[in-house]
Design a protein around this motif. Sequence first.
Motif, mmCIF file in Angstrom:
data_model
loop_
_atom_site.group_PDB
_atom_site.id
_atom_site.type_symbol
_atom_site.label_atom_id
_atom_site.label_comp_id
_atom_site.label_asym_id
_atom_site.label_seq_id
_atom_site.Cartn_x
_atom_site.Cartn_y
_atom_site.Cartn_z
ATOM 1 N N MET A 101 0.852 -1.179 0.000
ATOM 2 C CA MET A 101 0.000 0.000 0.000
ATOM 3 C C MET A 101 0.895 1.237 0.000
ATOM 4 O O MET A 101 1.865 1.304 0.737
ATOM 5 C CB MET A 101 -0.893 -0.016 1.244
ATOM 6 C CG MET A 101 -1.768 1.203 1.324
ATOM 7 S SD MET A 101 -2.787 1.308 2.792
ATOM 8 C CE MET A 101 -3.986 0.064 2.441
ATOM 9 N N LYS A 127 -1.405 -1.808 9.208
ATOM 10 C CA LYS A 127 -2.408 -2.796 8.812
ATOM 11 C C LYS A 127 -3.784 -2.174 8.602
ATOM 12 O O LYS A 127 -4.688 -2.850 8.137
ATOM 13 C CB LYS A 127 -2.522 -3.895 9.873
ATOM 14 C CG LYS A 127 -1.235 -4.631 10.155
ATOM 15 C CD LYS A 127 -0.841 -5.509 9.010
ATOM 16 C CE LYS A 127 0.422 -6.282 9.363
ATOM 17 N NZ LYS A 127 1.009 -6.904 8.212
ATOM 18 N N LYS A 145 -6.845 -0.098 7.047
ATOM 19 C CA LYS A 145 -7.348 0.236 5.709
ATOM 20 C C LYS A 145 -7.841 1.674 5.646
ATOM 21 O O LYS A 145 -7.965 2.249 4.577
ATOM 22 C CB LYS A 145 -8.496 -0.701 5.316
ATOM 23 C CG LYS A 145 -8.099 -2.154 5.271
ATOM 24 C CD LYS A 145 -7.179 -2.415 4.104
ATOM 25 C CE LYS A 145 -6.835 -3.896 4.059
ATOM 26 N NZ LYS A 145 -5.711 -4.175 3.205
#
Length: 75
Positions: A1, A39, A41
Motif C-alpha cells: 500500500m 495494517k 485500511k
Amino acid sequence: MPINVNLDVMMAKRHIGAGELAEKIGITPANLSILKNNKAKAVRFTTLEALCRALDCQPGDILEYQPDAADGTAR
C-alpha cells in the motif's frame, strides 16, 4: 500500500508507549497496534486529530505517501 503510517517513529520521538497513547486518544491498544503496524485500511479524521494533538505533530508527520513500484512510478 502506498500510504505508510510512521506512528512508531513519532511515538519514539515523543517517548510515549502504545498503552499510554491509546489511553490518551481513547482507542484500544489493539486498534492502535493496527495503525502502528500499517495494517489499517482507513483512519478516521477524529483519530488522526487525536493522534496529532497527543503527539504534538502534523498529519504529514504520521502519514507518508510512497508510490508502489508496480504502478510504474519511481520512489
